[in-house]
Structure formats: structure tokens, C-alpha cells
Scaffold this motif. Sequence first.
Motif, PDB file in Angstrom:
ATOM      1  N   TRP A  20       0.730  -1.371  -0.039  1.00 37.38           N
ATOM      2  CA  TRP A  20      -0.038   0.076  -0.055  1.00 37.38           C
ATOM      3  C   TRP A  20       0.830   1.393  -0.256  1.00 37.38           C
ATOM      4  O   TRP A  20       0.323   2.374  -0.565  1.00 37.38           O
ATOM      5  CB  TRP A  20      -1.009   0.171   1.255  1.00 37.38           C
ATOM      6  N   PRO A  21       2.240   1.373   0.672  1.00 37.03           N
ATOM      7  CA  PRO A  21       2.651   2.714   0.425  1.00 37.03           C
ATOM      8  C   PRO A  21       3.113   3.258  -0.910  1.00 37.03           C
ATOM      9  O   PRO A  21       3.323   4.394  -0.797  1.00 37.03           O
ATOM     10  CB  PRO A  21       4.076   2.377   1.315  1.00 37.03           C
ATOM     11  N   ASP A  22       3.152   2.374  -1.709  1.00 38.45           N
ATOM     12  CA  ASP A  22       3.469   2.643  -3.172  1.00 38.45           C
ATOM     13  C   ASP A  22       2.196   3.186  -4.081  1.00 38.45           C
ATOM     14  O   ASP A  22       2.332   3.507  -5.106  1.00 38.45           O
ATOM     15  CB  ASP A  22       4.263   1.784  -4.062  1.00 38.45           C
ATOM     16  N   LYS A  23       0.909   2.953  -3.538  1.00 35.86           N
ATOM     17  CA  LYS A  23      -0.076   2.903  -4.123  1.00 35.86           C
ATOM     18  C   LYS A  23      -0.793   4.622  -4.035  1.00 35.86           C
ATOM     19  O   LYS A  23      -0.198   5.432  -2.904  1.00 35.86           O
ATOM     20  CB  LYS A  23      -1.460   2.039  -3.682  1.00 35.86           C
ATOM     21  N   ARG A  24      -1.490   4.968  -5.066  1.00 33.09           N
ATOM     22  CA  ARG A  24      -1.984   6.430  -4.891  1.00 33.09           C
ATOM     23  C   ARG A  24      -3.611   6.236  -5.047  1.00 33.09           C
ATOM     24  O   ARG A  24      -3.892   5.187  -5.651  1.00 33.09           O
ATOM     25  CB  ARG A  24      -1.552   7.132  -6.063  1.00 33.09           C
ATOM     26  N   ILE A  25      -4.111   7.092  -4.372  1.00 35.46           N
ATOM     27  CA  ILE A  25      -5.796   7.199  -4.558  1.00 35.46           C
ATOM     28  C   ILE A  25      -6.176   7.909  -5.936  1.00 35.46           C
ATOM     29  O   ILE A  25      -5.708   9.219  -5.934  1.00 35.46           O
ATOM     30  CB  ILE A  25      -6.417   7.961  -3.449  1.00 35.46           C
ATOM     31  N   GLU A  26      -6.791   7.260  -6.704  1.00 29.94           N
ATOM     32  CA  GLU A  26      -6.865   7.955  -7.909  1.00 29.94           C
ATOM     33  C   GLU A  26      -8.410   8.135  -8.196  1.00 29.94           C
ATOM     34  O   GLU A  26      -8.663   8.837  -9.390  1.00 29.94           O
ATOM     35  CB  GLU A  26      -6.552   6.957  -9.248  1.00 29.94           C
ATOM     36  N   HIS A  27      -9.198   7.609  -7.381  1.00 28.33           N
ATOM     37  CA  HIS A  27     -10.543   7.819  -7.823  1.00 28.33           C
ATOM     38  C   HIS A  27     -11.350   8.088  -6.434  1.00 28.33           C
ATOM     39  O   HIS A  27     -10.713   7.540  -5.656  1.00 28.33           O
ATOM     40  CB  HIS A  27     -11.345   7.042  -8.924  1.00 28.33           C
ATOM     41  N   ALA A  28     -12.767   8.329  -6.341  1.00 26.29           N
ATOM     42  CA  ALA A  28     -13.425   8.401  -5.285  1.00 26.29           C
ATOM     43  C   ALA A  28     -13.967   7.015  -4.731  1.00 26.29           C
ATOM     44  O   ALA A  28     -13.920   6.208  -5.831  1.00 26.29           O
ATOM     45  CB  ALA A  28     -14.524   9.137  -5.175  1.00 26.29           C
ATOM     46  N   PRO A  29     -13.685   6.670  -3.448  1.00 21.93           N
ATOM     47  CA  PRO A  29     -14.428   5.319  -3.127  1.00 21.93           C
ATOM     48  C   PRO A  29     -16.119   5.145  -3.182  1.00 21.93           C
ATOM     49  O   PRO A  29     -16.425   6.445  -3.631  1.00 21.93           O
ATOM     50  CB  PRO A  29     -13.870   5.272  -1.615  1.00 21.93           C
ATOM     51  N   LYS A  30     -16.511   4.011  -3.032  1.00 25.59           N
ATOM     52  CA  LYS A  30     -17.829   4.273  -3.063  1.00 25.59           C
ATOM     53  C   LYS A  30     -18.177   4.710  -1.337  1.00 25.59           C
ATOM     54  O   LYS A  30     -17.478   4.278  -0.557  1.00 25.59           O
ATOM     55  CB  LYS A  30     -18.521   2.781  -2.768  1.00 25.59           C
ATOM     56  N   TRP A  31     -19.098   5.692  -1.311  1.00 17.85           N
ATOM     57  CA  TRP A  31     -19.188   6.266   0.094  1.00 17.85           C
ATOM     58  C   TRP A  31     -20.638   5.628   0.710  1.00 17.85           C
ATOM     59  O   TRP A  31     -21.467   5.637   0.060  1.00 17.85           O
ATOM     60  CB  TRP A  31     -19.493   7.701   0.006  1.00 17.85           C
ATOM     61  N   CYS A  32     -20.664   5.254   1.823  1.00 16.58           N
ATOM     62  CA  CYS A  32     -21.758   4.982   2.637  1.00 16.58           C
ATOM     63  C   CYS A  32     -21.860   6.051   3.780  1.00 16.58           C
ATOM     64  O   CYS A  32     -20.917   6.208   4.520  1.00 16.58           O
ATOM     65  CB  CYS A  32     -21.763   3.769   2.876  1.00 16.58           C
ATOM     66  N   ALA A  33     -22.977   7.098   3.792  1.00 10.59           N
ATOM     67  CA  ALA A  33     -23.117   7.835   4.903  1.00 10.59           C
ATOM     68  C   ALA A  33     -23.922   7.288   6.301  1.00 10.59           C
ATOM     69  O   ALA A  33     -24.945   6.393   6.024  1.00 10.59           O
ATOM     70  CB  ALA A  33     -24.103   9.097   4.508  1.00 10.59           C
ATOM     71  N   VAL A  34     -23.283   7.175   7.218  1.00 12.42           N
ATOM     72  CA  VAL A  34     -23.730   6.273   8.439  1.00 12.42           C
ATOM     73  C   VAL A  34     -24.262   7.288   9.620  1.00 12.42           C
ATOM     74  O   VAL A  34     -24.391   7.060  10.569  1.00 12.42           O
ATOM     75  CB  VAL A  34     -22.820   5.258   9.130  1.00 12.42           C
ATOM     76  N   ASP A  35     -24.449   8.870   9.180  1.00 11.81           N
ATOM     77  CA  ASP A  35     -25.025   9.814  10.106  1.00 11.81           C
ATOM     78  C   ASP A  35     -26.346   9.509  10.675  1.00 11.81           C
ATOM     79  O   ASP A  35     -26.384   9.842  11.812  1.00 11.81           O
ATOM     80  CB  ASP A  35     -25.201  11.121   9.227  1.00 11.81           C
ATOM     81  N   LEU A  36     -27.363   8.845  10.123  1.00  9.24           N
ATOM     82  CA  LEU A  36     -28.274   8.446  10.732  1.00  9.24           C
ATOM     83  C   LEU A  36     -28.656   7.259  11.387  1.00  9.24           C
ATOM     84  O   LEU A  36     -29.592   6.933  12.166  1.00  9.24           O
ATOM     85  CB  LEU A  36     -29.615   8.369   9.452  1.00  9.24           C
ATOM     86  N   ARG A  37     -27.430   6.480  11.428  1.00  8.17           N
ATOM     87  CA  ARG A  37     -27.267   5.189  12.475  1.00  8.17           C
ATOM     88  C   ARG A  37     -26.035   5.684  13.392  1.00  8.17           C
ATOM     89  O   ARG A  37     -26.449   5.951  14.618  1.00  8.17           O
ATOM     90  CB  ARG A  37     -27.101   4.129  11.396  1.00  8.17           C
ATOM     91  N   ASP A  38     -24.955   5.542  12.968  1.00  9.60           N
ATOM     92  CA  ASP A  38     -23.862   5.511  13.977  1.00  9.60           C
ATOM     93  C   ASP A  38     -23.935   7.054  14.499  1.00  9.60           C
ATOM     94  O   ASP A  38     -23.760   7.513  15.600  1.00  9.60           O
ATOM     95  CB  ASP A  38     -22.341   5.403  13.293  1.00  9.60           C
ATOM     96  N   GLY A  39     -23.856   8.026  13.670  1.00  6.11           N
ATOM     97  CA  GLY A  39     -23.903   9.371  13.910  1.00  6.11           C
ATOM     98  C   GLY A  39     -25.336   9.668  15.159  1.00  6.11           C
ATOM     99  O   GLY A  39     -25.203  10.242  16.124  1.00  6.11           O
ATOM    100  N   ASN A  40     -26.336   9.091  14.602  1.00 10.79           N
ATOM    101  CA  ASN A  40     -27.375   9.225  15.533  1.00 10.79           C
ATOM    102  C   ASN A  40     -27.323   8.689  16.909  1.00 10.79           C
ATOM    103  O   ASN A  40     -27.934   9.244  18.054  1.00 10.79           O
ATOM    104  CB  ASN A  40     -28.657   8.778  14.867  1.00 10.79           C
ATOM    105  N   GLN A  41     -26.742   7.523  16.657  1.00 13.42           N
ATOM    106  CA  GLN A  41     -26.722   6.479  18.213  1.00 13.42           C
ATOM    107  C   GLN A  41     -25.936   7.322  19.114  1.00 13.42           C
ATOM    108  O   GLN A  41     -25.745   7.361  20.214  1.00 13.42           O
ATOM    109  CB  GLN A  41     -26.208   5.265  17.981  1.00 13.42           C
ATOM    110  N   ALA A  42     -24.937   8.288  18.682  1.00 11.13           N
ATOM    111  CA  ALA A  42     -23.924   8.988  19.630  1.00 11.13           C
ATOM    112  C   ALA A  42     -24.484  10.495  19.958  1.00 11.13           C
ATOM    113  O   ALA A  42     -23.755  11.166  20.694  1.00 11.13           O
ATOM    114  CB  ALA A  42     -22.711   9.178  18.633  1.00 11.13           C
ATOM    115  N   LEU A  43     -25.831  10.743  19.467  1.00 15.64           N
ATOM    116  CA  LEU A  43     -26.379  12.238  20.113  1.00 15.64           C
ATOM    117  C   LEU A  43     -26.928  12.129  21.311  1.00 15.64           C
ATOM    118  O   LEU A  43     -27.495  11.150  21.793  1.00 15.64           O
ATOM    119  CB  LEU A  43     -27.389  12.633  18.961  1.00 15.64           C
ATOM    120  N   LEU A  44     -26.847  13.000  21.999  1.00 14.84           N
ATOM    121  CA  LEU A  44     -27.212  13.200  23.523  1.00 14.84           C
ATOM    122  C   LEU A  44     -28.766  13.099  23.272  1.00 14.84           C
ATOM    123  O   LEU A  44     -29.493  12.484  23.891  1.00 14.84           O
ATOM    124  CB  LEU A  44     -26.942  14.854  24.077  1.00 14.84           C
TER     125      LEU A  44
END
Length: 552
Positions: A20-44
Motif C-alpha cells: 500500500w505505501p506505493d499506491k495512490r488514490i486515483e478515484h473516489a471510493p464508494k461512500w456510505c453515510a452512516v450519519d443517521l445510524r452511527d451518528g444518531n446513536q452518539a447524540l445526546l
Amino acid sequence: MFNASKYQPYHPIQLPDRTWPDKRIEHAPKWCAVDLRDGNQALLEPMNVAQKKRLFALLVKIGMKEIEVGFPSASQPDFDFVRALIEENMIPDDVTIQVLVQAREHLIARTYEALVGVKKAVVHVYNSTSIVQREQVFQQDKTGIKTMAVQGARWVKDYAARYPATHWEFEYSPESFTGTEHEYAVEVCNAVLNVWQPSATQRCIINLPATVEMTTPNVFADQVEYVIRHLNFREFVDVSIHTHNDRGCAVAAAELAIMAGADRIEGTLLGNGERTGNMDIVTMAMNLYSQGIDPELDLSDADEIIRVVTECTQLPISPRHPWFGELVYTAFSGSHQDAINKCLARRAENDPWQVAYLPIDPLDIGRDYQAVIRVNSQSGKGGAAFILQQEYGLNLPRYMQLALSPVVQAAAEKNGGEVKGENIYACLNEAFASTAHHIEHVRWDDQQGISAGVQIYGQRMLLQGKGNGPIDAFANALSQQLGCQIAVQSFDEHAIEKGNRASAAMYIAAKVNGQDCYGFARSENTLSGALAALLNAVMQKAAAPVAKASGE
Ligand code: KIV
Ligand code: ZN
């Protein structure tokens, strides 16, 4: 009490042939937003359905294609939200929702109930695999924990078969992966994949969570590379990464994991999530963007993203937050301001972005240059000049910048904080454009010279004189009137393009009896404006005329 011997070092994995140290990031990954689950679980105060809908709409708007929307078997509001998304037809065709569930049958059954009628969805099942969890929480050995995972995978698959109208995808997380022996993590993941039998039509996701970030990102990258090398069905499996930010390196760990071969990233906007938060998708996406890589997310309206996220989570954003913080494109330091000013001034419209201290163009995320340079007691002449240029259309010549600088500095030191544009403009006027004297009328002709009606400290007088142009003629007349030596050093003027009324700004540097003085004037009439600038300069050093000296 503060005793480091209480803790042990993390043992890195041996992977001397890491690539991996010789690799470069050349395109966007697949994104998955977890705001509504992990993020939400962490809210007061967890989000209500209306807040979840608002955040979901934002995620869709910025182009998120996979969104973990909740933990419906664990919370009724999450269940209701999933139902609302489906029943109110809120899920665009190109967006896949994902839900989380533990590897327990009744919870898996309830999860599928929440998803009835959805066109496609990811069911994300997890169990903890780390040494600490095995020994202290579950009191199970490796086989027991693996059996749990395999059983969970079976239930997920079996229940999915009861709802054939939906296109299902399955995701498995060895929760607390970073506290799990990497060989054992692979063993469990492969056991799960053996149940699911991924194929071209039935892709699966293996998600490797840094549930707790325990070490440096390079070690995490080694672990990811190791798992990927040993994973079965690799071509039909998306390797996903889910990092938390305990050591402040969640984004770095995710980036190195992509270099190590991962395909997908789970995270949240602005990094809300358990403890120190989840990996911040905004930061990682902007990191890509600033390297010329399309993040495949539209983050051009930073302020809207901040507004929605902070209002839904009720958590503020730091003014120093990477890329989106209020102060991250602001320079207070004089040398930074000068450098930014010079780079911006030299830059032609389609040039690649190369501006000192600004890694991206703030306009790209909806910020203007106005916020780039702000003035306090640390700032030099360039900052005040930049602000006067941006906010008032004034292009101060260098001598004027130098003359204004100590005046603004004194104001900054006096108020102890930021000096805003209107205060800088006031400094300019108070120091160099006194209201105690005016030009009331003026006539100039090459033969007759200058004839100017002026008012100085309430006295009206008519000044007349000849010279090499109107300014020189006026200087001569003034010098006679006031009984002093006046020498004009520099004069500059420019039109001001602000609003629909044309006006001009005039700046003058002069010497009165050998002493430097500076004047500024704004006027719709360039001749009287120039004389006003000179009068303003001279009156800083010359004594007021005595009343009897002259009268109109
Ligand atoms: O941090 C974590 O391990 C999780 C899992 C449930 C994926 O959020
Ligand atoms: Zn998490």
C-alpha cells in the motif's frame, strides 16, 4: 495519577511485503453515510423523524448513493423512519438504504419487517470479535464467536428469501476489528461469506471497523491489506472501511486503507459519531478534491451542509474544522495576507490553483474572498488594503497602505480583537480625509491657473495660483495661504466600481515643510477630489490659517 505504565503498546502486524505505501488514490471510493445510524446513536438527543428526513434529503442532494438509515430493530423511531422512507417513496432509484442489526434472530426478523416494500437494501449484520469482547463481554472462545457470526449470516440470508421482491445486499462487520487478531478476523469474514456465497448478482460487503482507533494509520492499512489478500470471493465483495477518530486519524486511516485496496468508506458529514466521532466524509472528500480527484459528492454549498448537520445533531462545528470551518480560509498574519494577495492578483482565470496558504479556492465551497483576509493586531498592511479593495473598491497605493497600517494597528490593539471592514474604512477617513475642510468649488484653466473656494475649520477662502497642472497650482496657492512649503510626492486616482454611481478615489503623498503627510478623498468630481486629497494631506501638518489671512 497520570501514569503511562497503565497502558500497553499495540502490537503491529508483520507484513514486510506490504504494497500500500506505493499506491495512490486515483478515484473516489464508494461512500456510505452512516450519519443517521452511527451518528444518531452518539447524540445526546437522537434525531426525530423530521430531523432524520431533513438529513436524509441533504445526503441525497449531495449525491450520496448508500445511506445507513438506522437500527430499526433497536429503536422505534428508527423503525418508523425506515417505514416513512419507504411508504412516502422518499428513496430515489439510484440510492440504496442500509440498516444495521446484531446477529440475533428476533432482531433480524424485525429488521426485515421494517424493510417491507423497499426496492433494494443492504442488511448490515455485525458481532464483536475482539479479544476484549470475547473474553470479557461474551465470555466465548473464538469458535463460539465465529458460530455467532455464521448463524447471523444464515438468518440474514434466510429472512431475505422471504421477501423476494426486494433486491438484497448483505454486509458483515467484525465489530471491534482493530482489537481482533487479523488472522481470526479473516477466518470469521470468510465463514460469513461461505454462507452468503457472493456472486455477480449477489454482491456482499465486508466492513472492517476501527470501532476504536487503537494505533497509527499505517498499522491499520497493513491489517486491511492482509484481510484483502486472504478474503474469499474477493471479486464479488466490496471491502468497506469504517473508522472512528479516537486518535484523531480516522480520515488518514481510511485513506491508507483505500491505498491498501479497500473499495468503500463509511463515515459521517463533519464526523459526528461515537466518542470522537466517525470518519468525516467532508474531510476525506475535500482531501480528494484538492488533489484534482472528483469526490463524486457535491460539497459546493458548505454552509447549507453545516446548517443542516449542526441543526439536526445539535452539535457545533469548530471554526478550525478541516475545509469547512469558519476560519480555515482566513489569514490574520500579515505575511500570509501579503502572499495570498500577491498570488490572487497574479492568477489568471483558468490557471491551475496555486495560491499560498489556500489549498483550495474558497469560492468552490461557496465562501467568498471577503472572509479570506481578516485583520487583527497580527496583521500587516496587506490585510487592511485587501479588505478595502474587496469591500469598498479602493486600490490603495503602497505609500497609502504604509501610512494606514499603523492607524489600523492602533485600532486593533485598542479593541483587542478583529478590525472589520467598516472600522478600517473609518480609520482611513479619520486619518487621511478630515471633514474639517472642504473644496467648495474649483475652476482650472491653463492660462488662468487654479481658482478654488475652500473652507478650512469653518473659514471660507478663495485660493488662486498657477503651476504645472491643477494639483501643482493648488499646492502653490495653499503654500502661500498657509505660509508653508508644500511638495507633492505622489498622486494616484482610480474609478470606483461599486453600485451604479460612478465615483473616484484619490490618494496623495506630500511633504509639508519636509514632513511626510498623506491624503485621501472620494469624489464624483476628479478635479475637486484631487484638491481635497491634497488639502487633507497638507492640513495634517500645516497650522490652520489665521482668520484674517484671506477671505472670499
Ligand atoms: O464502529 C463500529 O464498529 C460500528 C459497527 C456496528 C460497524 O459502528
Ligand atoms: Zn461505528
